[in-house]
Design a protein around this motif. Structure first.
Motif, PDB file in Angstrom:
ATOM      1  N   TYR A  67      11.787  -5.432   3.877  1.00 15.96           N
ATOM      2  CA  TYR A  67      12.737  -6.406   4.455  1.00 15.96           C
ATOM      3  C   TYR A  67      12.123  -7.066   5.682  1.00 15.96           C
ATOM      4  O   TYR A  67      12.234  -8.286   5.887  1.00 15.96           O
ATOM      5  CB  TYR A  67      14.089  -5.737   4.789  1.00 15.96           C
ATOM      6  N   SER A  68      11.431  -6.259   6.520  1.00 12.49           N
ATOM      7  CA  SER A  68      10.863  -6.824   7.756  1.00 12.49           C
ATOM      8  C   SER A  68       9.768  -7.844   7.429  1.00 12.49           C
ATOM      9  O   SER A  68       9.621  -8.846   8.117  1.00 12.49           O
ATOM     10  CB  SER A  68      10.340  -5.719   8.677  1.00 12.49           C
ATOM     11  N   ASP A  96       9.907 -11.635   8.426  1.00 11.44           N
ATOM     12  CA  ASP A  96       8.795 -12.063   9.289  1.00 11.44           C
ATOM     13  C   ASP A  96       8.106 -13.321   8.747  1.00 11.44           C
ATOM     14  O   ASP A  96       7.574 -14.124   9.511  1.00 11.44           O
ATOM     15  CB  ASP A  96       7.776 -10.930   9.413  1.00 11.44           C
ATOM     16  N   ARG A 155       1.202 -10.016   0.498  1.00  9.88           N
ATOM     17  CA  ARG A 155       0.811  -9.083  -0.565  1.00  9.88           C
ATOM     18  C   ARG A 155       0.160  -9.833  -1.737  1.00  9.88           C
ATOM     19  O   ARG A 155       0.365  -9.504  -2.907  1.00  9.88           O
ATOM     20  CB  ARG A 155       2.027  -8.255  -1.025  1.00  9.88           C
ATOM     21  N   HIS A 180      10.640  -1.605   5.528  1.00 14.45           N
ATOM     22  CA  HIS A 180       9.362  -2.276   5.805  1.00 14.45           C
ATOM     23  C   HIS A 180       9.294  -3.610   5.045  1.00 14.45           C
ATOM     24  O   HIS A 180       8.935  -4.650   5.612  1.00 14.45           O
ATOM     25  CB  HIS A 180       8.226  -1.323   5.396  1.00 14.45           C
ATOM     26  N   PHE A 236      -3.729   0.867  13.407  1.00 17.95           N
ATOM     27  CA  PHE A 236      -3.437   0.078  12.213  1.00 17.95           C
ATOM     28  C   PHE A 236      -3.237  -1.396  12.581  1.00 17.95           C
ATOM     29  O   PHE A 236      -3.734  -2.301  11.908  1.00 17.95           O
ATOM     30  CB  PHE A 236      -2.169   0.636  11.557  1.00 17.95           C
ATOM     31  N   GLN A 237      -2.518  -1.633  13.684  1.00 20.45           N
ATOM     32  CA  GLN A 237      -2.284  -3.014  14.127  1.00 20.45           C
ATOM     33  C   GLN A 237      -3.587  -3.665  14.599  1.00 20.45           C
ATOM     34  O   GLN A 237      -3.852  -4.837  14.311  1.00 20.45           O
ATOM     35  CB  GLN A 237      -1.223  -3.065  15.240  1.00 20.45           C
ATOM     36  N   GLN A 280       9.250  -6.865  17.639  1.00 22.71           N
ATOM     37  CA  GLN A 280       9.259  -8.212  17.052  1.00 22.71           C
ATOM     38  C   GLN A 280       9.904  -9.214  18.013  1.00 22.71           C
ATOM     39  O   GLN A 280       9.435 -10.343  18.145  1.00 22.71           O
ATOM     40  CB  GLN A 280      10.023  -8.171  15.713  1.00 22.71           C
ATOM     41  N   LYS A 304       0.812  -1.230   0.000  1.00 19.88           N
ATOM     42  CA  LYS A 304       0.000   0.000   0.000  1.00 19.88           C
ATOM     43  C   LYS A 304       0.838   1.268   0.000  1.00 19.88           C
ATOM     44  O   LYS A 304       0.341   2.355  -0.215  1.00 19.88           O
ATOM     45  CB  LYS A 304      -0.922   0.003   1.244  1.00 19.88           C
ATOM     46  N   ASP A 313      -5.415  -4.702  11.732  1.00 20.60           N
ATOM     47  CA  ASP A 313      -4.793  -5.908  11.175  1.00 20.60           C
ATOM     48  C   ASP A 313      -5.303  -7.145  11.926  1.00 20.60           C
ATOM     49  O   ASP A 313      -5.600  -8.178  11.318  1.00 20.60           O
ATOM     50  CB  ASP A 313      -3.270  -5.795  11.310  1.00 20.60           C
ATOM     51  N   THR A 359       4.639  -2.439  15.189  1.00 20.98           N
ATOM     52  CA  THR A 359       3.877  -1.821  14.105  1.00 20.98           C
ATOM     53  C   THR A 359       3.925  -0.288  14.117  1.00 20.98           C
ATOM     54  O   THR A 359       4.205   0.337  13.102  1.00 20.98           O
ATOM     55  CB  THR A 359       2.397  -2.260  14.174  1.00 20.98           C
ATOM     56  N   ARG A 363       3.653   3.936   4.608  1.00 22.33           N
ATOM     57  CA  ARG A 363       4.695   4.673   5.333  1.00 22.33           C
ATOM     58  C   ARG A 363       5.370   5.728   4.462  1.00 22.33           C
ATOM     59  O   ARG A 363       5.506   6.883   4.891  1.00 22.33           O
ATOM     60  CB  ARG A 363       5.691   3.678   5.956  1.00 22.33           C
TER      61      ARG A 363
END
Ligand code: GRG
Length: 295
Positions: A80-81, A85, A97, A78, A218-219, A158, A46, A222, A182, A49
């Motif tokens: 990479y994370s 993850d 995604r 973001h 946002f979290q 994390q 999206k 989610d 997050t 950020r």
């Protein structure tokens, strides 16, 4: 121009800049690492950020051209994370995604390296922008991003998440995870945007606070989508929190309170934007849009 049209334009803008900042397949010996980096970056995120970072800088009268390298760097961190993850050692997810996760396509070894390469590229881009502009406020933006992504931010959140895997956690721990894993990268986007525009201390602090509220909201959203979303729009497996025995805002407080708190956290952020002024209207609209998101 409608909010949706503005959002689409900003997303396209970030995609175009990312295209320029990412290495091409001809730049390294095998081309594999560039291919793996590009696979996840261009999987349809999206761009929340980077859009926040550029919009804040713009709203406060900063130079958007100075903001782009930082926005793209933030999106690379973001991504990479997300790659890391999804690895078997972490969440072990097959989809992200809407497409196969990086390690499912390139293997675990390359996925780890692609994540590392994105992180390194992000600092290469930001430090180059600082040097080219010889601008101390850009160094502050880079520091804000490094802090947001680090052990006292996303990575720290994390860690607490991972060590509590499968365990019942208390409210304090849940809030710590949400604020760091997050929200840190979202408040980091606000803070970095404010630095790029050389905003005053109080405005920067207020925007950081708005970012924290939006990030937690946002979290929670989610967590809600993990229960009531659908795979097609969410782009990743539904019910993974339950499958992994995860305590989330929804399992701790229930769906109704989760929805109420998402709305009230967003309202707090919008109040801050109103206080700063009408140049923040897009960010207020974005906040309201995010609580209604289904992906
Ligand atoms: C592995 C260092 C390390 C950190 C992992 C980001 C993260 C920390 C984990 C991803 C899992 C997760 C649910 C994180 C919460 C943040 C979140 C909702 C990420 C997804 O962000 P979106 O929705 O994704 O902005 P897109 O794909 O749109 O960019």
């Amino acid at each position: 121009m409608s909010f949706k049209e503005k959002l689409l334009l900003k997303t396209k803008d970030i995609d175009e800049k990312l295209e320029l900042y990412l290495p091409s397949e001809s730049e390294d010996e095998t081309g594999i690492i560039a291919k793996a980096m590009r696979y996840s970056v261009f999987a349809g995120g999206k761009r929340l950020r980077p859009i926040i970072l550029v919009s804040v800088a713009e709203a406060l009268g900063g130079d958007v051209n100075k903001a782009y390298p930082f926005a793209c760097a933030l999106e690379m961190i973001h991504t990479y994370s997300l790659i890391h993850d999804d690895l078997p050692a972490m969440d072990n997810d097959d989809f992200r995604r809407g497409i196969l996760t990086n390690h499912k396509v390139f293997g675990e070894d390359i996925a780890i390296l692609a994540g590392d390469a994105l992180l390194n590229r992000s600092f290469e881009i930001m430090s180059k922008a600082c040097a080219l502009n010889n601008d101390c406020s850009l160094v502050k933006a880079m520091e804000a991003i490094a802090r947001a992504a680090g052990a006292k931010g996303m990575l720290g959140g994390q860690v607490v998440d991972v060590i509590n895997d499968g365990k019942k956690i208390d409210e304090k721990t849940l809030r710590y995870i949400d604020k760091n894993k997050t929200a840190a990268m979202i408040s980091g986007a606000f803070e970095a945007g404010a630095y790029i525009a050389r905003a005053g201390e109080e405005t920067t602090r207020l925007l950081y606070e708005a970012g924290q509220n939006i990030g937690v909201a946002f979290q929670i959203q989610d967590d809600i989508l993990d229960v009531i979303g659908d795979f097609e729009t969410f782009g990743k497996s539904i019910g993974s929190d339950e499958k992994n025995n995860k305590t989330t805002y929804v399992t701790m407080f229930g769906l109704e309170k989760a929805k109420e708190d998402t709305a009230s956290l967003s309202e707090k952020a919008v109040k801050i934007f109103k206080e700063i002024g009408s140049s923040m209207d897009f960010l207020a609209e974005l906040t309201n849009y995010l609580i209604k998101r289904n992906n």
